[in-house]
Design an enzyme around this catalytic site. Sequence first.
Site, PDB file in Angstrom:
ATOM      1  N   ASN A 140      -9.859  -1.143  10.009  1.00  0.00           N
ATOM      2  CA  ASN A 140      -8.580  -0.540   9.618  1.00  0.00           C
ATOM      3  C   ASN A 140      -8.151   0.432  10.699  1.00  0.00           C
ATOM      4  O   ASN A 140      -8.917   1.325  11.064  1.00  0.00           O
ATOM      5  CB  ASN A 140      -8.737   0.210   8.291  1.00  0.00           C
ATOM      6  CG  ASN A 140      -9.132  -0.715   7.160  1.00  0.00           C
ATOM      7  OD1 ASN A 140      -8.288  -1.343   6.551  1.00  0.00           O
ATOM      8  ND2 ASN A 140     -10.427  -0.820   6.894  1.00  0.00           N
TER       9      ASN A 140
ATOM     10  N   GLU B 241       0.812  -1.220   0.000  1.00  0.00           N
ATOM     11  CA  GLU B 241       0.000   0.000   0.000  1.00  0.00           C
ATOM     12  C   GLU B 241       0.847   1.273   0.000  1.00  0.00           C
ATOM     13  O   GLU B 241       0.367   2.342   0.346  1.00  0.00           O
ATOM     14  CB  GLU B 241      -0.932  -0.012   1.209  1.00  0.00           C
ATOM     15  CG  GLU B 241      -1.935  -1.142   1.191  1.00  0.00           C
ATOM     16  CD  GLU B 241      -2.818  -1.149   2.414  1.00  0.00           C
ATOM     17  OE1 GLU B 241      -3.755  -0.335   2.480  1.00  0.00           O
ATOM     18  OE2 GLU B 241      -2.578  -1.958   3.325  1.00  0.00           O
TER      19      GLU B 241
ATOM     20  N   ASP C 172     -15.537  -1.734   8.052  1.00  0.00           N
ATOM     21  CA  ASP C 172     -16.268  -2.005   6.823  1.00  0.00           C
ATOM     22  C   ASP C 172     -17.323  -3.068   7.117  1.00  0.00           C
ATOM     23  O   ASP C 172     -17.013  -4.118   7.703  1.00  0.00           O
ATOM     24  CB  ASP C 172     -15.315  -2.492   5.730  1.00  0.00           C
ATOM     25  CG  ASP C 172     -14.273  -1.440   5.370  1.00  0.00           C
ATOM     26  OD1 ASP C 172     -14.582  -0.240   5.503  1.00  0.00           O
ATOM     27  OD2 ASP C 172     -13.155  -1.814   4.981  1.00  0.00           O
TER      28      ASP C 172
ATOM     29  N   TYR D 195      -9.459   4.144  -5.019  1.00  0.00           N
ATOM     30  CA  TYR D 195      -8.434   5.165  -5.210  1.00  0.00           C
ATOM     31  C   TYR D 195      -8.399   5.829  -6.590  1.00  0.00           C
ATOM     32  O   TYR D 195      -7.828   6.900  -6.730  1.00  0.00           O
ATOM     33  CB  TYR D 195      -7.053   4.569  -4.915  1.00  0.00           C
ATOM     34  CG  TYR D 195      -6.953   4.007  -3.526  1.00  0.00           C
ATOM     35  CD1 TYR D 195      -7.077   4.835  -2.403  1.00  0.00           C
ATOM     36  CD2 TYR D 195      -6.785   2.648  -3.321  1.00  0.00           C
ATOM     37  CE1 TYR D 195      -7.013   4.313  -1.127  1.00  0.00           C
ATOM     38  CE2 TYR D 195      -6.713   2.114  -2.037  1.00  0.00           C
ATOM     39  CZ  TYR D 195      -6.830   2.952  -0.953  1.00  0.00           C
ATOM     40  OH  TYR D 195      -6.777   2.447   0.315  1.00  0.00           O
TER      41      TYR D 195
ATOM     42  N   GLY E 107      -7.116   5.317   5.112  1.00  0.00           N
ATOM     43  CA  GLY E 107      -6.597   6.227   4.100  1.00  0.00           C
ATOM     44  C   GLY E 107      -6.951   7.676   4.384  1.00  0.00           C
ATOM     45  O   GLY E 107      -7.988   7.986   4.970  1.00  0.00           O
TER      46      GLY E 107
ATOM     47  N   ARG F  99     -11.530   2.671  11.176  1.00  0.00           N
ATOM     48  CA  ARG F  99     -12.643   2.619  10.231  1.00  0.00           C
ATOM     49  C   ARG F  99     -13.051   1.171  10.025  1.00  0.00           C
ATOM     50  O   ARG F  99     -12.207   0.308   9.758  1.00  0.00           O
ATOM     51  CB  ARG F  99     -12.228   3.219   8.879  1.00  0.00           C
ATOM     52  CG  ARG F  99     -13.396   3.619   7.996  1.00  0.00           C
ATOM     53  CD  ARG F  99     -12.969   3.804   6.556  1.00  0.00           C
ATOM     54  NE  ARG F  99     -12.813   2.532   5.875  1.00  0.00           N
ATOM     55  CZ  ARG F  99     -11.725   2.171   5.201  1.00  0.00           C
ATOM     56  NH1 ARG F  99     -10.689   2.983   5.110  1.00  0.00           N
ATOM     57  NH2 ARG F  99     -11.665   0.993   4.605  1.00  0.00           N
TER      58      ARG F  99
ATOM     59  N   SER G 222      -6.502  -2.201   1.470  1.00  0.00           N
ATOM     60  CA  SER G 222      -6.787  -1.555   0.191  1.00  0.00           C
ATOM     61  C   SER G 222      -7.340  -2.514  -0.865  1.00  0.00           C
ATOM     62  O   SER G 222      -7.201  -2.279  -2.062  1.00  0.00           O
ATOM     63  CB  SER G 222      -5.540  -0.848  -0.369  1.00  0.00           C
ATOM     64  OG  SER G 222      -5.197   0.234   0.466  1.00  0.00           O
TER      65      SER G 222
ATOM     66  N   GLU H  91     -14.073  -6.024   8.388  1.00  0.00           N
ATOM     67  CA  GLU H  91     -12.745  -5.772   8.943  1.00  0.00           C
ATOM     68  C   GLU H  91     -12.698  -4.390   9.574  1.00  0.00           C
ATOM     69  O   GLU H  91     -13.590  -3.565   9.383  1.00  0.00           O
ATOM     70  CB  GLU H  91     -11.668  -5.888   7.874  1.00  0.00           C
ATOM     71  CG  GLU H  91     -11.792  -4.880   6.744  1.00  0.00           C
ATOM     72  CD  GLU H  91     -10.685  -5.036   5.707  1.00  0.00           C
ATOM     73  OE1 GLU H  91      -9.556  -4.594   5.989  1.00  0.00           O
ATOM     74  OE2 GLU H  91     -10.947  -5.582   4.615  1.00  0.00           O
TER      75      GLU H  91
END
Length: 313
Positions: free
Chosen positions: A275, A25, A260, A219, A279, A258, A153, A273
């Site tokens: 994070n 990443e 998901d 992205y 990002g 964060r 990512s 998951e």
Amino acid sequence: MSLHSTLDPKTFGRVAVLFGGKSAEREVSLKSGNAVLGALQAAGVDAFGIDVGDDFLARLNSEKIDRAFIVLHGRGGEDGSMQGLLECAGIPYTGSGILASALAMDKLRTKQVWHSLGLPTPRHAVLTSQADCETAATELGFPLIVKPAHEGSSIGMAKVENVEALIAAWQDAARYDSQVLVEQWIAGPEYTIAVLRGEVLPPIGLGTPHTFYDYDAKYLADDTQYRIPCGLSADKEAELKTLTARACEAVGTQGWARADVMQDASGQFWLLEVNTVPGMTDHSLVPMAARAAGLDFQQLVLAILADSVEARG
């Protein structure tokens, strides 16, 4: 805890923004790190950047660093190793500690913790051989999603509809990680929910014409849809926020994170998951959620940095 930092920027001392690194990443981390660095400097913080490479230990010894803002995505920055190094060096840092960072980076063990607490997460299996693929196909059915257990990512991920595709996706994902996870495909909307300083920010509903919210959708693409408000009823949004808080608490996250989450056709939420270093690019989700909560990008990075003072200072 207030989301807004009320600390004088000079309080933070000399801040090293750690970005880049060697993980898969890296490119995303460079973008995130430069955005964070620019915002901190614009706010009057004495911040400088370090692209974490082979000379990092020398930089750590030669530079005056009062605290570190970690914007390293993936291995080497989000997995507890950098957090442990900074703790040994006595340097306060942003985000989660060693254990939560290592746990959240390991998708399999995160799921095992959630399972143990009765939190909903899709059924899964671990793939280490072709035989594992065949067994998973029988036990879980199709479609399935394959993902490296320690990448972020959406790197190395693939949706599969049959055994042949599953074996090929496992072999591809194994290039990134010796441990490959496969889980049931949840058909329905996806949500991402940021947590900042103990407060759950407004959830974001995601829409993409891609098969799933993959690297390109995250992205590069301009056709990804972000819904804030997320479109859920007040009751379902409250349920989603409560589930996210419980999921992050189970992992032990600090500062910011964060999660998901998918929702199936019956309305049930499923945790995917967490994070711990999300990002911070122009396409990123935490800045978007922060804006919906009334924080611009500069206020967001100051709030994350302030937490490093209060949590570990």
